[in-house]
Design a protein around this motif. Sequence first.
Motif, PDB file in Angstrom:
ATOM      1  N   HIS A   1       0.821  -1.196   0.000  1.00 43.44           N
ATOM      2  CA  HIS A   1       0.000   0.000   0.000  1.00 43.44           C
ATOM      3  C   HIS A   1       0.869   1.267   0.000  1.00 43.44           C
ATOM      4  O   HIS A   1       0.642   2.208  -0.750  1.00 43.44           O
ATOM      5  CB  HIS A   1      -0.910  -0.031   1.232  1.00 43.44           C
ATOM      6  CG  HIS A   1      -1.979   1.005   1.191  1.00 43.44           C
ATOM      7  ND1 HIS A   1      -1.968   2.110   2.003  1.00 43.44           N
ATOM      8  CD2 HIS A   1      -3.078   1.109   0.415  1.00 43.44           C
ATOM      9  CE1 HIS A   1      -3.018   2.852   1.729  1.00 43.44           C
ATOM     10  NE2 HIS A   1      -3.714   2.268   0.776  1.00 43.44           N
ATOM     11  N   PHE A   2       1.905   1.246   0.830  1.00 47.67           N
ATOM     12  CA  PHE A   2       2.765   2.421   1.001  1.00 47.67           C
ATOM     13  C   PHE A   2       3.535   2.749  -0.283  1.00 47.67           C
ATOM     14  O   PHE A   2       3.571   3.887  -0.740  1.00 47.67           O
ATOM     15  CB  PHE A   2       3.739   2.164   2.150  1.00 47.67           C
ATOM     16  CG  PHE A   2       4.632   3.329   2.477  1.00 47.67           C
ATOM     17  CD1 PHE A   2       4.212   4.318   3.360  1.00 47.67           C
ATOM     18  CD2 PHE A   2       5.886   3.443   1.899  1.00 47.67           C
ATOM     19  CE1 PHE A   2       5.027   5.386   3.661  1.00 47.67           C
ATOM     20  CE2 PHE A   2       6.709   4.520   2.195  1.00 47.67           C
ATOM     21  CZ  PHE A   2       6.280   5.497   3.074  1.00 47.67           C
ATOM     22  N   PHE A   3       4.151   1.735  -0.872  1.00 48.54           N
ATOM     23  CA  PHE A   3       4.980   1.967  -2.070  1.00 48.54           C
ATOM     24  C   PHE A   3       4.157   1.931  -3.350  1.00 48.54           C
ATOM     25  O   PHE A   3       4.644   2.290  -4.416  1.00 48.54           O
ATOM     26  CB  PHE A   3       6.093   0.921  -2.162  1.00 48.54           C
ATOM     27  CG  PHE A   3       7.236   1.171  -1.218  1.00 48.54           C
ATOM     28  CD1 PHE A   3       8.301   1.988  -1.585  1.00 48.54           C
ATOM     29  CD2 PHE A   3       7.255   0.591   0.039  1.00 48.54           C
ATOM     30  CE1 PHE A   3       9.359   2.217  -0.711  1.00 48.54           C
ATOM     31  CE2 PHE A   3       8.314   0.827   0.910  1.00 48.54           C
ATOM     32  CZ  PHE A   3       9.369   1.641   0.532  1.00 48.54           C
ATOM     33  N   ASN A   4       2.923   1.418  -3.219  1.00 46.69           N
ATOM     34  CA  ASN A   4       2.040   1.303  -4.360  1.00 46.69           C
ATOM     35  C   ASN A   4       2.651   0.475  -5.498  1.00 46.69           C
ATOM     36  O   ASN A   4       2.627   0.848  -6.656  1.00 46.69           O
ATOM     37  CB  ASN A   4       1.618   2.695  -4.866  1.00 46.69           C
ATOM     38  CG  ASN A   4       0.420   2.593  -5.787  1.00 46.69           C
ATOM     39  OD1 ASN A   4      -0.371   1.645  -5.682  1.00 46.69           O
ATOM     40  ND2 ASN A   4       0.295   3.545  -6.702  1.00 46.69           N
ATOM     41  N   VAL A   5       3.278  -0.636  -5.118  1.00 49.08           N
ATOM     42  CA  VAL A   5       3.748  -1.618  -6.099  1.00 49.08           C
ATOM     43  C   VAL A   5       3.322  -3.000  -5.595  1.00 49.08           C
ATOM     44  O   VAL A   5       2.855  -3.122  -4.461  1.00 49.08           O
ATOM     45  CB  VAL A   5       5.285  -1.582  -6.272  1.00 49.08           C
ATOM     46  CG1 VAL A   5       5.718  -0.260  -6.877  1.00 49.08           C
ATOM     47  CG2 VAL A   5       5.973  -1.834  -4.939  1.00 49.08           C
ATOM     48  N   THR A   6       3.472  -4.034  -6.418  1.00 50.38           N
ATOM     49  CA  THR A   6       3.015  -5.353  -5.999  1.00 50.38           C
ATOM     50  C   THR A   6       4.006  -6.007  -5.046  1.00 50.38           C
ATOM     51  O   THR A   6       5.165  -5.587  -4.949  1.00 50.38           O
ATOM     52  CB  THR A   6       2.833  -6.284  -7.214  1.00 50.38           C
ATOM     53  OG1 THR A   6       4.116  -6.471  -7.807  1.00 50.38           O
ATOM     54  CG2 THR A   6       1.881  -5.686  -8.223  1.00 50.38           C
ATOM     55  N   ALA A   7       3.527  -7.055  -4.354  1.00 48.78           N
ATOM     56  CA  ALA A   7       4.343  -7.756  -3.356  1.00 48.78           C
ATOM     57  C   ALA A   7       5.586  -8.373  -3.990  1.00 48.78           C
ATOM     58  O   ALA A   7       6.560  -8.657  -3.303  1.00 48.78           O
ATOM     59  CB  ALA A   7       3.514  -8.825  -2.667  1.00 48.78           C
ATOM     60  N   GLU A   8       5.545  -8.573  -5.283  1.00 51.30           N
ATOM     61  CA  GLU A   8       6.695  -9.175  -5.967  1.00 51.30           C
ATOM     62  C   GLU A   8       7.926  -8.271  -5.938  1.00 51.30           C
ATOM     63  O   GLU A   8       9.032  -8.714  -6.238  1.00 51.30           O
ATOM     64  CB  GLU A   8       6.352  -9.463  -7.433  1.00 51.30           C
ATOM     65  CG  GLU A   8       5.254 -10.481  -7.596  1.00 51.30           C
ATOM     66  CD  GLU A   8       4.779 -10.541  -9.050  1.00 51.30           C
ATOM     67  OE1 GLU A   8       5.531 -10.110  -9.937  1.00 51.30           O
ATOM     68  OE2 GLU A   8       3.657 -11.017  -9.262  1.00 51.30           O
ATOM     69  N   ARG A   9       7.730  -7.012  -5.618  1.00 57.96           N
ATOM     70  CA  ARG A   9       8.871  -6.096  -5.576  1.00 57.96           C
ATOM     71  C   ARG A   9       9.536  -6.076  -4.210  1.00 57.96           C
ATOM     72  O   ARG A   9      10.516  -5.380  -4.017  1.00 57.96           O
ATOM     73  CB  ARG A   9       8.438  -4.663  -5.945  1.00 57.96           C
ATOM     74  CG  ARG A   9       7.792  -4.527  -7.304  1.00 57.96           C
ATOM     75  CD  ARG A   9       8.614  -5.068  -8.450  1.00 57.96           C
ATOM     76  NE  ARG A   9       9.950  -4.510  -8.573  1.00 57.96           N
ATOM     77  CZ  ARG A   9      10.446  -3.975  -9.696  1.00 57.96           C
ATOM     78  NH1 ARG A   9       9.711  -3.916 -10.787  1.00 57.96           N
ATOM     79  NH2 ARG A   9      11.673  -3.534  -9.728  1.00 57.96           N
ATOM     80  N   PHE A  10       8.989  -6.805  -3.253  1.00 58.75           N
ATOM     81  CA  PHE A  10       9.568  -6.827  -1.913  1.00 58.75           C
ATOM     82  C   PHE A  10      10.281  -8.138  -1.666  1.00 58.75           C
ATOM     83  O   PHE A  10       9.932  -9.175  -2.224  1.00 58.75           O
ATOM     84  CB  PHE A  10       8.480  -6.669  -0.848  1.00 58.75           C
ATOM     85  CG  PHE A  10       7.736  -5.376  -0.973  1.00 58.75           C
ATOM     86  CD1 PHE A  10       8.231  -4.218  -0.397  1.00 58.75           C
ATOM     87  CD2 PHE A  10       6.556  -5.306  -1.696  1.00 58.75           C
ATOM     88  CE1 PHE A  10       7.558  -3.023  -0.518  1.00 58.75           C
ATOM     89  CE2 PHE A  10       5.879  -4.113  -1.825  1.00 58.75           C
ATOM     90  CZ  PHE A  10       6.380  -2.962  -1.238  1.00 58.75           C
TER      91      PHE A  10
END
Length: 569
Positions: A268-277
């Motif tokens: 939510h914070f970075f507004n990207v998908t979980a795949e980027r973490f």
Amino acid sequence: MKMSEMFFTTLRETPSEAEIPSHQLMLRAGLMRKLASGIYNYLPLGKRVLKKVEEIVREEMDKTGAQEILASALLPAELWRETGRWDVFGPEMFKLKDRNEREFCLGPTHEEIFTDIVRNEIKSYKQLPFNLYQIQTKYRDEKRPRFGVMRSREFIMKDAYSFDKDWDGLDVSYKKMYDAYCAIFDRCGLKYWVVDADTGAMGGKDSNEFMVQSDVGEAEVAYCDECGYAANVEKAPCVNRPIHIDEAEKEIKKVSTPDVKTVDELVHFFNVTAERFVKTLIYLIDDKVVAVMLRGDREVNVTKLQNLFKASDVQMADRNTVENATGAEVGFAGPIDINVDALVVDDEVANMKNFIIGANETGYHYENVNYGRDFKADIVADIRNIEVGDACPKCGRPVSIARGIEVGHIFKLGTKYSEAMDATYLDENGQEQPIIMGCYGIGINRTVAAIIEQHHDDKGIIWPMSVTPYHVIIVVASNYQPEQIQAAQSIHDELTSRGIEVLLDDRDERAGVKFNDADLIGIPMRITVGKKISGGMVEFKRRDKADSMDVPISDIVNKVIDEISRELK
RNA sequence: CGGGAUGUAGCGCAGCUUGGUAGCGCGCAUGGUUCGGGACCAUGAGGUCGCAGGUUCAAAUCCUGUCAUCCCGACCA
């Protein structure tokens, strides 16, 4: 068997304690009754089914040349201490003492006992190979007995143990069991996968599980419809492809992320998908503190971790341990400057570009992190669970995942037990060698439950002919009609004399009650003797078909015999 | 072992909030009428309300403890 004389009751309503169909139906159909959690008494109908399954198992085992013996269920502690499993099994084992304080257990499995039996008798390679098996009651004090007979504390197991002089011989013995197991489960009418399995605490090399396809199964199976590959999810290797590989590596940047801890919050914070973490999880593996990194949307495979470290215990670290390792609150763990005994990175992560990680500082994350440039692992390995759509390890196409009931498990044990217990033989050169072992188990009661899971409808069980407690049930529609009773009795007598197992429902009940009970207990064929008997006709119906047919009474015996022989050929 | 729930007749359940002689359906027994898809009428048997303490004139009901059972999770040759 006259039902008016049979020890047998059915339940109209489903006992509230039963959750899954097999458990509900085994109780409702009067196959068994509960004595305590995970402990059941079998009534006549249930016992007959157990016997049928046991007999199939026995026939197929005997065909391979395996020899049946019977070991005690009451076992002295010393044998278990020889292999260290007195402690490994721990509270799972029912332990007890005799009047002289000597320790015993109720056998949860029998590797030690069979190894002991064999080491006392075998001296020479000339006596090998052979395979011994038994069908016997096992005891395991399960932490959580479940789903009736599916996971119980007392259960009947067929366990077999092969003894070879070399590994090639073990391969042959193993293949024989593999084939016999397929024959057994085929005969039981089951749809199943043979999956690659983890050898777990049993030790050894190869292992396959026989998994009955069922939503109520406790295990997850990854399988490929294209090439036939199937494996327990805890075992299935992950084939990883490079991700974001065409991106240029960007400059690492520390970002203030106050109160953003979970992957969901980060997304939510970075507004990207979980795949980027990439998340960093802290585990306690035996006495080591280990950081484990994997993509934000992936799951750790504890079995793979355990095998990687050859550990006996793996658990999530507590809050204190995490804060000690990271120097930050829980939720900000990352690999850079982390204080752990080992850093393990999932090999997928090593392929990622410009991902986001915790900074080991409360309220901060790093973005544009790249493996190799910004941090390095002690170990890069496959430590995640395979997921739906991942590449099949064999052919690369997307895998599916479904649940399965483990009804059989076979292992190449090798020398684990023979070395620990000094079970040796003299080879051609007079040299002492450890015997090469395999072990092979089938859960008999669980197989029965699995059959019901795959063979039932809303009215009750639908037994396959091979395991049904009786082949055919004769329903007398109107008990007060002597003509019907007499005809039914004569059909019963004729079938019985031909070796058919027959139930005669001569109970003083209305026809509807008898039909419903017949459906509930699942007898595959039903003969109804009713009004048409005056015209010399009876009704024939199969449990698995909706329609019935009228058959002349003179033909009914042959009709039944034909159906049976067609199905049991 | 962590979380959740439930224990009242053989089975399924109500009653508990607001304490006052324990109920319903099914099953079971007896008699009668019925009789091809879980019949009907009548009469009846069956329960120390899981157990132990406590509060109270009085506990199925309130409080404490304990045991058992089930589900989710963890774990599982």
